[in-house]
Design a protein around this motif. Structure first.
Motif, PDB file in Angstrom:
ATOM      1  N   GLU A   1      -4.023 -11.275  -1.684  1.00 27.95           N
ATOM      2  CA  GLU A   1      -3.898 -10.360  -2.823  1.00 27.95           C
ATOM      3  C   GLU A   1      -2.871 -10.864  -3.822  1.00 27.95           C
ATOM      4  O   GLU A   1      -3.088 -10.831  -5.037  1.00 27.95           O
ATOM      5  CB  GLU A   1      -3.512  -8.969  -2.313  1.00 27.95           C
ATOM      6  CG  GLU A   1      -4.592  -8.296  -1.491  1.00 27.95           C
ATOM      7  CD  GLU A   1      -4.044  -7.209  -0.584  1.00 27.95           C
ATOM      8  OE1 GLU A   1      -2.972  -6.653  -0.896  1.00 27.95           O
ATOM      9  OE2 GLU A   1      -4.682  -6.921   0.447  1.00 27.95           O
ATOM     10  N   ARG A   2      -1.727 -11.337  -3.321  1.00 29.16           N
ATOM     11  CA  ARG A   2      -0.685 -11.831  -4.216  1.00 29.16           C
ATOM     12  C   ARG A   2      -1.130 -13.105  -4.930  1.00 29.16           C
ATOM     13  O   ARG A   2      -0.883 -13.284  -6.131  1.00 29.16           O
ATOM     14  CB  ARG A   2       0.606 -12.100  -3.436  1.00 29.16           C
ATOM     15  CG  ARG A   2       1.357 -10.849  -3.017  1.00 29.16           C
ATOM     16  CD  ARG A   2       2.768 -11.193  -2.569  1.00 29.16           C
ATOM     17  NE  ARG A   2       2.773 -12.104  -1.416  1.00 29.16           N
ATOM     18  CZ  ARG A   2       2.758 -11.703  -0.152  1.00 29.16           C
ATOM     19  NH1 ARG A   2       2.726 -10.408   0.131  1.00 29.16           N
ATOM     20  NH2 ARG A   2       2.776 -12.579   0.840  1.00 29.16           N
TER      21      ARG A   2
ATOM     22  N   GLU B   1      -2.502  -9.458   2.430  1.00 24.11           N
ATOM     23  CA  GLU B   1      -1.517  -9.337   1.366  1.00 24.11           C
ATOM     24  C   GLU B   1      -1.224 -10.678   0.692  1.00 24.11           C
ATOM     25  O   GLU B   1      -0.945 -10.734  -0.513  1.00 24.11           O
ATOM     26  CB  GLU B   1      -0.217  -8.730   1.916  1.00 24.11           C
ATOM     27  CG  GLU B   1      -0.301  -7.248   2.239  1.00 24.11           C
ATOM     28  CD  GLU B   1      -1.055  -6.959   3.535  1.00 24.11           C
ATOM     29  OE1 GLU B   1      -1.320  -5.767   3.810  1.00 24.11           O
ATOM     30  OE2 GLU B   1      -1.365  -7.923   4.281  1.00 24.11           O
TER      31      GLU B   1
ATOM     32  N   SER C   1      -4.149 -11.976  -7.222  1.00 26.56           N
ATOM     33  CA  SER C   1      -3.975 -10.703  -7.948  1.00 26.56           C
ATOM     34  C   SER C   1      -5.158  -9.759  -7.734  1.00 26.56           C
ATOM     35  O   SER C   1      -5.803  -9.297  -8.685  1.00 26.56           O
ATOM     36  CB  SER C   1      -3.785 -10.964  -9.452  1.00 26.56           C
ATOM     37  OG  SER C   1      -2.660 -11.781  -9.682  1.00 26.56           O
ATOM     38  N   LEU C   2      -5.438  -9.472  -6.478  1.00 24.51           N
ATOM     39  CA  LEU C   2      -6.570  -8.620  -6.121  1.00 24.51           C
ATOM     40  C   LEU C   2      -6.103  -7.265  -5.628  1.00 24.51           C
ATOM     41  O   LEU C   2      -5.033  -7.133  -5.038  1.00 24.51           O
ATOM     42  CB  LEU C   2      -7.413  -9.284  -5.021  1.00 24.51           C
ATOM     43  CG  LEU C   2      -8.056 -10.628  -5.335  1.00 24.51           C
ATOM     44  CD1 LEU C   2      -8.791 -11.147  -4.108  1.00 24.51           C
ATOM     45  CD2 LEU C   2      -9.004 -10.511  -6.515  1.00 24.51           C
ATOM     46  N   ASP C   3      -6.949  -6.278  -5.868  1.00 22.55           N
ATOM     47  CA  ASP C   3      -6.746  -4.967  -5.273  1.00 22.55           C
ATOM     48  C   ASP C   3      -6.855  -5.089  -3.755  1.00 22.55           C
ATOM     49  O   ASP C   3      -7.657  -5.868  -3.239  1.00 22.55           O
ATOM     50  CB  ASP C   3      -7.804  -4.004  -5.814  1.00 22.55           C
ATOM     51  CG  ASP C   3      -7.788  -2.667  -5.113  1.00 22.55           C
ATOM     52  OD1 ASP C   3      -6.952  -1.829  -5.437  1.00 22.55           O
ATOM     53  OD2 ASP C   3      -8.634  -2.482  -4.193  1.00 22.55           O
ATOM     54  N   HIS C   4      -6.066  -4.298  -3.027  1.00 18.01           N
ATOM     55  CA  HIS C   4      -6.018  -4.414  -1.564  1.00 18.01           C
ATOM     56  C   HIS C   4      -7.393  -4.233  -0.929  1.00 18.01           C
ATOM     57  O   HIS C   4      -7.828  -5.066  -0.131  1.00 18.01           O
ATOM     58  CB  HIS C   4      -5.037  -3.390  -0.997  1.00 18.01           C
ATOM     59  CG  HIS C   4      -5.019  -3.351   0.510  1.00 18.01           C
ATOM     60  ND1 HIS C   4      -4.578  -4.410   1.278  1.00 18.01           N
ATOM     61  CD2 HIS C   4      -5.429  -2.388   1.391  1.00 18.01           C
ATOM     62  CE1 HIS C   4      -4.696  -4.116   2.568  1.00 18.01           C
ATOM     63  NE2 HIS C   4      -5.211  -2.891   2.662  1.00 18.01           N
ATOM     64  N   PHE C   5      -8.049  -3.154  -1.256  1.00 21.60           N
ATOM     65  CA  PHE C   5      -9.318  -2.879  -0.583  1.00 21.60           C
ATOM     66  C   PHE C   5     -10.433  -3.816  -1.045  1.00 21.60           C
ATOM     67  O   PHE C   5     -11.367  -4.105  -0.299  1.00 21.60           O
ATOM     68  CB  PHE C   5      -9.709  -1.406  -0.761  1.00 21.60           C
ATOM     69  CG  PHE C   5      -8.819  -0.472   0.005  1.00 21.60           C
ATOM     70  CD1 PHE C   5      -8.927  -0.382   1.389  1.00 21.60           C
ATOM     71  CD2 PHE C   5      -7.856   0.284  -0.645  1.00 21.60           C
ATOM     72  CE1 PHE C   5      -8.095   0.455   2.114  1.00 21.60           C
ATOM     73  CE2 PHE C   5      -7.013   1.118   0.076  1.00 21.60           C
ATOM     74  CZ  PHE C   5      -7.135   1.214   1.459  1.00 21.60           C
ATOM     75  N   PHE C   6     -10.326  -4.317  -2.274  1.00 26.89           N
ATOM     76  CA  PHE C   6     -11.265  -5.328  -2.735  1.00 26.89           C
ATOM     77  C   PHE C   6     -11.111  -6.599  -1.910  1.00 26.89           C
ATOM     78  O   PHE C   6     -12.094  -7.202  -1.459  1.00 26.89           O
ATOM     79  CB  PHE C   6     -11.033  -5.610  -4.217  1.00 26.89           C
ATOM     80  CG  PHE C   6     -12.001  -6.589  -4.834  1.00 26.89           C
ATOM     81  CD1 PHE C   6     -13.327  -6.636  -4.451  1.00 26.89           C
ATOM     82  CD2 PHE C   6     -11.567  -7.471  -5.816  1.00 26.89           C
ATOM     83  CE1 PHE C   6     -14.223  -7.532  -5.029  1.00 26.89           C
ATOM     84  CE2 PHE C   6     -12.443  -8.377  -6.401  1.00 26.89           C
ATOM     85  CZ  PHE C   6     -13.768  -8.410  -6.003  1.00 26.89           C
ATOM     86  N   SER C   7      -9.872  -7.022  -1.686  1.00 19.28           N
ATOM     87  CA  SER C   7      -9.626  -8.230  -0.896  1.00 19.28           C
ATOM     88  C   SER C   7     -10.111  -8.049   0.547  1.00 19.28           C
ATOM     89  O   SER C   7     -10.686  -8.980   1.133  1.00 19.28           O
ATOM     90  CB  SER C   7      -8.146  -8.607  -0.914  1.00 19.28           C
ATOM     91  OG  SER C   7      -7.373  -7.703  -0.162  1.00 19.28           O
TER      92      SER C   7
END
Length: 227
Positions: A157-158, A154, A161-167
């Motif tokens: 991601e923050r 997380e 600015s990434l999508d959760h599953f992409f990260s």
């Protein structure tokens, strides 16, 4: 077999075979052949030309720090393999980030050939086609975290600015390459299933990758101006 034939490698034969197949397509074969292979070869040539022009400029700035011909001749086999790998990546990949990595690695080899661990550098080079700027951004973001801390997806991601599953996919890929390590934390049972907290940090191997591929040598006169 002539010397010219001996100079063709498996990639050349594959490309020639594909070109022949496309050219043999009725009516439109010649047009397709010209459209694809003509522009492809032009793009490949321009990328390689641009890469070595930029490398030449950087070597000019580092001239006093570049290894002697005798030092480089002692690693001629390794250097030849490195150049071939470099050219192959440049020809097949349009990413500026990848060319930047190759540029930095080339300069590190030319200025400190005796310090190169060729087994590791060959592995680093083999991973360049697999990763891109976003992977590097993740590693740099995690690298800024104090060494006694681990990050959770997380946070990545923050920050980026990434999508959760992409990260998650990117973090796992970097872990599989050995550039990140992970550990598991608490296990929580929820209505949606079992959640296992996962934490990541950059490995020493990952630090070495970033040093080799992302930190080119600094010219002596630039060091003096900073002092």
């Amino acid at each position: 077999m002539t010397s010219e034939d001996e100079g063709l490698n498996w990639r050349d034969y594959g490309s020639l075979a594909l070109e022949g197949i496309i050219a043999s397509i009725p009516t439109v074969g010649a047009a397709l052949q010209t459209a694809y292979f003509g522009s492809k070869n032009e793009r490949r040539f321009k990328r390689i030309e641009s890469f070595y022009n930029e490398l030449s400029k950087s070597i000019g700035e580092l001239q006093s720090q570049v290894a002697t011909n005798d030092q480089l001749s002692r690693i001629s086999n390794e250097l030849s393999d490195f150049i071939e790998t470099t050219n192959g990546i440049i020809e097949s990949q349009s990413s500026f980030a990848k060319r930047s990595m190759l540029h930095n690695a080339f300069l590190n080899i030319l200025t400190s050939p005796e310090a190169v661990d060729w087994s590791k550098s060959n592995f680093f080079m083999s991973t360049v086609p697999q990763i891109d700027m976003i992977d590097l951004q993740i590693m740099f973001a995690i690298q800024k975290i104090p060494s006694n801390r681990w990050v959770i997806p997380e946070e990545v991601e923050r920050t980026l600015s990434l999508d959760h599953f992409f990260s998650i996919g990117l973090l796992e890929r970097l872990t599989n390459l050995g550039y990140l390590e992970k550990r598991f934390g608490s296990i929580t049972m929820t209505d949606e299933g079992t959640k296992i907290d996962t934490y990541y940090r950059v490995t020493n191997f990952g630090d070495q990758f970033l040093d080799f591929m992302m930190k080119p040598p600094v010219a002596d006169n630039a060091k003096e101006s900073d002092d």
